[in-house]
Enzyme design. Structure first.
Site, PDB file in Angstrom:
ATOM      1  N   ARG A  77      -6.963 -87.929  43.410  1.00  0.00           N
ATOM      2  CA  ARG A  77      -8.330 -88.279  43.828  1.00  0.00           C
ATOM      3  C   ARG A  77      -8.330 -89.633  44.537  1.00  0.00           C
ATOM      4  O   ARG A  77      -9.032 -89.819  45.532  1.00  0.00           O
ATOM      5  CB  ARG A  77      -9.259 -88.312  42.608  1.00  0.00           C
ATOM      6  CG  ARG A  77      -9.435 -86.970  41.897  1.00  0.00           C
ATOM      7  CD  ARG A  77     -10.326 -86.008  42.613  1.00  0.00           C
ATOM      8  NE  ARG A  77     -11.717 -86.400  42.621  1.00  0.00           N
ATOM      9  CZ  ARG A  77     -12.703 -85.614  43.075  1.00  0.00           C
ATOM     10  NH1 ARG A  77     -12.432 -84.392  43.548  1.00  0.00           N
ATOM     11  NH2 ARG A  77     -13.944 -86.024  43.068  1.00  0.00           N
TER      12      ARG A  77
ATOM     13  N   ASN B  89     -13.525 -82.333  55.345  1.00  0.00           N
ATOM     14  CA  ASN B  89     -12.971 -83.564  54.772  1.00  0.00           C
ATOM     15  C   ASN B  89     -11.521 -83.449  54.308  1.00  0.00           C
ATOM     16  O   ASN B  89     -11.098 -84.140  53.389  1.00  0.00           O
ATOM     17  CB  ASN B  89     -13.896 -84.105  53.678  1.00  0.00           C
ATOM     18  CG  ASN B  89     -14.055 -83.149  52.513  1.00  0.00           C
ATOM     19  OD1 ASN B  89     -13.486 -82.065  52.515  1.00  0.00           O
ATOM     20  ND2 ASN B  89     -14.800 -83.562  51.508  1.00  0.00           N
TER      21      ASN B  89
ATOM     22  N   HIS C 277      -8.864 -81.120  49.234  1.00  0.00           N
ATOM     23  CA  HIS C 277      -9.506 -80.942  47.924  1.00  0.00           C
ATOM     24  C   HIS C 277      -8.534 -81.388  46.841  1.00  0.00           C
ATOM     25  O   HIS C 277      -7.324 -81.158  46.960  1.00  0.00           O
ATOM     26  CB  HIS C 277      -9.857 -79.474  47.668  1.00  0.00           C
ATOM     27  CG  HIS C 277     -10.089 -79.191  46.205  1.00  0.00           C
ATOM     28  ND1 HIS C 277     -11.280 -79.472  45.595  1.00  0.00           N
ATOM     29  CD2 HIS C 277      -9.265 -78.725  45.234  1.00  0.00           C
ATOM     30  CE1 HIS C 277     -11.171 -79.180  44.296  1.00  0.00           C
ATOM     31  NE2 HIS C 277      -9.961 -78.714  44.054  1.00  0.00           N
TER      32      HIS C 277
ATOM     33  N   ARG D 103      -8.754 -88.983  53.345  1.00  0.00           N
ATOM     34  CA  ARG D 103     -10.010 -88.634  54.029  1.00  0.00           C
ATOM     35  C   ARG D 103     -10.376 -89.683  55.082  1.00  0.00           C
ATOM     36  O   ARG D 103     -10.915 -89.336  56.142  1.00  0.00           O
ATOM     37  CB  ARG D 103     -11.114 -88.420  53.010  1.00  0.00           C
ATOM     38  CG  ARG D 103     -10.961 -87.048  52.330  1.00  0.00           C
ATOM     39  CD  ARG D 103     -11.816 -86.922  51.112  1.00  0.00           C
ATOM     40  NE  ARG D 103     -11.915 -85.537  50.620  1.00  0.00           N
ATOM     41  CZ  ARG D 103     -12.383 -85.235  49.424  1.00  0.00           C
ATOM     42  NH1 ARG D 103     -12.790 -86.185  48.598  1.00  0.00           N
ATOM     43  NH2 ARG D 103     -12.429 -83.973  49.040  1.00  0.00           N
TER      44      ARG D 103
ATOM     45  N   GLU E 211      -8.202 -74.274  38.206  1.00  0.00           N
ATOM     46  CA  GLU E 211      -7.948 -74.078  39.630  1.00  0.00           C
ATOM     47  C   GLU E 211      -6.501 -73.651  39.886  1.00  0.00           C
ATOM     48  O   GLU E 211      -6.254 -72.805  40.748  1.00  0.00           O
ATOM     49  CB  GLU E 211      -8.291 -75.364  40.386  1.00  0.00           C
ATOM     50  CG  GLU E 211      -9.796 -75.653  40.346  1.00  0.00           C
ATOM     51  CD  GLU E 211     -10.177 -77.012  40.916  1.00  0.00           C
ATOM     52  OE1 GLU E 211      -9.273 -77.775  41.329  1.00  0.00           O
ATOM     53  OE2 GLU E 211     -11.382 -77.296  40.956  1.00  0.00           O
TER      54      GLU E 211
ATOM     55  N   LYS F 298      -7.254 -78.612  53.621  1.00  0.00           N
ATOM     56  CA  LYS F 298      -8.344 -77.764  54.107  1.00  0.00           C
ATOM     57  C   LYS F 298      -8.110 -77.346  55.575  1.00  0.00           C
ATOM     58  O   LYS F 298      -7.230 -77.901  56.253  1.00  0.00           O
ATOM     59  CB  LYS F 298      -9.670 -78.504  53.938  1.00  0.00           C
ATOM     60  CG  LYS F 298     -10.070 -78.703  52.463  1.00  0.00           C
ATOM     61  CD  LYS F 298     -11.463 -79.324  52.342  1.00  0.00           C
ATOM     62  CE  LYS F 298     -11.871 -79.469  50.880  1.00  0.00           C
ATOM     63  NZ  LYS F 298     -13.256 -80.024  50.750  1.00  0.00           N
TER      64      LYS F 298
ATOM     65  N   TYR G 114     -15.495 -72.230  44.530  1.00  0.00           N
ATOM     66  CA  TYR G 114     -16.569 -73.227  44.566  1.00  0.00           C
ATOM     67  C   TYR G 114     -17.828 -72.738  43.844  1.00  0.00           C
ATOM     68  O   TYR G 114     -18.936 -73.179  44.168  1.00  0.00           O
ATOM     69  CB  TYR G 114     -16.891 -73.592  46.015  1.00  0.00           C
ATOM     70  CG  TYR G 114     -15.948 -74.618  46.627  1.00  0.00           C
ATOM     71  CD1 TYR G 114     -15.818 -75.897  46.068  1.00  0.00           C
ATOM     72  CD2 TYR G 114     -15.217 -74.333  47.765  1.00  0.00           C
ATOM     73  CE1 TYR G 114     -14.975 -76.847  46.625  1.00  0.00           C
ATOM     74  CE2 TYR G 114     -14.369 -75.287  48.339  1.00  0.00           C
ATOM     75  CZ  TYR G 114     -14.252 -76.540  47.759  1.00  0.00           C
ATOM     76  OH  TYR G 114     -13.418 -77.483  48.318  1.00  0.00           O
TER      77      TYR G 114
ATOM     78  N   THR H 251     -15.532 -88.386  48.952  1.00  0.00           N
ATOM     79  CA  THR H 251     -15.859 -87.085  49.555  1.00  0.00           C
ATOM     80  C   THR H 251     -16.260 -87.244  51.020  1.00  0.00           C
ATOM     81  O   THR H 251     -15.822 -86.469  51.872  1.00  0.00           O
ATOM     82  CB  THR H 251     -17.014 -86.426  48.770  1.00  0.00           C
ATOM     83  OG1 THR H 251     -16.657 -86.373  47.388  1.00  0.00           O
ATOM     84  CG2 THR H 251     -17.291 -85.027  49.285  1.00  0.00           C
TER      85      THR H 251
HETATM   86  P1  RTP Z   1     -13.541 -81.232  46.645  1.00  0.00           P
HETATM   87  O1  RTP Z   1     -14.129 -80.473  45.490  1.00  0.00           O
HETATM   88  O2  RTP Z   1     -13.467 -80.417  47.908  1.00  0.00           O
HETATM   89  O3  RTP Z   1     -12.239 -81.883  46.288  1.00  0.00           O
HETATM   90  O4  RTP Z   1     -14.504 -82.456  47.000  1.00  0.00           O
HETATM   91  P2  RTP Z   1     -15.233 -83.432  46.015  1.00  0.00           P
HETATM   92  O5  RTP Z   1     -14.877 -83.144  44.591  1.00  0.00           O
HETATM   93  O6  RTP Z   1     -14.978 -84.806  46.525  1.00  0.00           O
HETATM   94  O7  RTP Z   1     -16.747 -83.060  46.303  1.00  0.00           O
HETATM   95  P3  RTP Z   1     -17.667 -81.932  45.613  1.00  0.00           P
HETATM   96  O8  RTP Z   1     -18.925 -82.605  45.154  1.00  0.00           O
HETATM   97  O9  RTP Z   1     -16.901 -81.135  44.613  1.00  0.00           O
HETATM   98  O10 RTP Z   1     -18.041 -81.020  46.858  1.00  0.00           O
HETATM   99  C1  RTP Z   1     -17.164 -80.006  47.301  1.00  0.00           C
HETATM  100  C2  RTP Z   1     -17.106 -80.001  48.809  1.00  0.00           C
HETATM  101  O11 RTP Z   1     -18.369 -79.610  49.324  1.00  0.00           O
HETATM  102  C3  RTP Z   1     -18.621 -80.303  50.520  1.00  0.00           C
HETATM  103  N1  RTP Z   1     -19.824 -81.091  50.405  1.00  0.00           N
HETATM  104  N2  RTP Z   1     -20.693 -81.165  51.342  1.00  0.00           N
HETATM  105  N3  RTP Z   1     -22.963 -81.814  52.910  1.00  0.00           N
HETATM  106  C4  RTP Z   1     -22.856 -82.285  51.676  1.00  0.00           C
HETATM  107  O12 RTP Z   1     -23.701 -82.989  51.171  1.00  0.00           O
HETATM  108  C5  RTP Z   1     -21.678 -81.957  50.907  1.00  0.00           C
HETATM  109  N4  RTP Z   1     -21.422 -82.364  49.689  1.00  0.00           N
HETATM  110  C6  RTP Z   1     -20.233 -81.814  49.369  1.00  0.00           C
HETATM  111  C7  RTP Z   1     -17.453 -81.214  50.801  1.00  0.00           C
HETATM  112  O13 RTP Z   1     -16.539 -80.542  51.685  1.00  0.00           O
HETATM  113  C8  RTP Z   1     -16.832 -81.368  49.436  1.00  0.00           C
HETATM  114  O14 RTP Z   1     -15.469 -81.682  49.540  1.00  0.00           O
HETATM  115 MG    MG Z   2     -15.016 -81.214  43.756  1.00  0.00          MG
END
Ligand code: RTP
Ligand code: MG
Length: 143
Positions: free
Chosen positions: A87, A114, A117, A104, A128, A11, A51, A93
């Protein structure tokens, strides 16, 4: 375990911090092979499409602003159990919850910025990968 592919993004925060190589080393040192990669500046439209599943979430606008704030590296990783392995290497996250030694924990500053991805399932990975790469750009002939 079967050899599979996953999709990964270094990122904008991690690119700006000059941590591309450190993060790539985590992949390579843990049985994941980079079979496609490119640096790019995401447009708002490209980031929103990527997203889309989060479009109703309160953090969506901040997420899109961040993901378009500077260049990213996008890559396809190949290896045994690649989706879950990536992962695991990334960690939780929120970097505050990420296990020591994960990407992370070591390179991210907040849940919003973070560092990486990784696809969350084989189905997400297929979608993706196709969103960013043509078949001809994936070089799995390198052995
Ligand atoms: P990613 O998709 O980026 O690999 O991350 P992830 O699966 O661990 O988390 P996801 O739930 O898919 O959320 C995507 C990205 O959104 C941002 N986020 N911010 N402020 C918040 O509560 C929040 N929750 C998620 C994070 O950058 C996350 O990686
Ligand atoms: Mg995700």
């Amino acid at each position: 375990m079967a050899v599979e592919r996953t999709f990964s993004i270094v990122k904008p925060d991690a690119v700006a911090a000059n941590n591309i190589g450190e993060i790539y080393s985590r992949f390579e040192n843990n049985g994941l092979r980079i079979v496609a990669a490119k640096m790019m500046q995401l447009t708002k439209e490209k980031a929103e499409g990527f997203y889309a599943e989060h479009s109703e979430r309160g953090f969506f606008n901040d997420l899109i602003s961040f993901m378009t704030s500077g260049p990213v590296m996008v890559q396809v990783l190949e290896g045994e159990g690649a989706v879950m392995k990536n992962r695991d290497l990334m960690g939780a996250t929120n970097p505050k919850d990420a296990a020591p030694g994960t990407i992370r924990a070591d390179f991210a500053t907040s849940i919003d910025e973070n560092a990486a991805h990784g696809s969350d399932s084989a189905e997400s990975a297929a979608r993706e990968i196709a969103y960013f790469f043509s078949d001809a750009e994936i070089c799995d002939r390198i052995r």
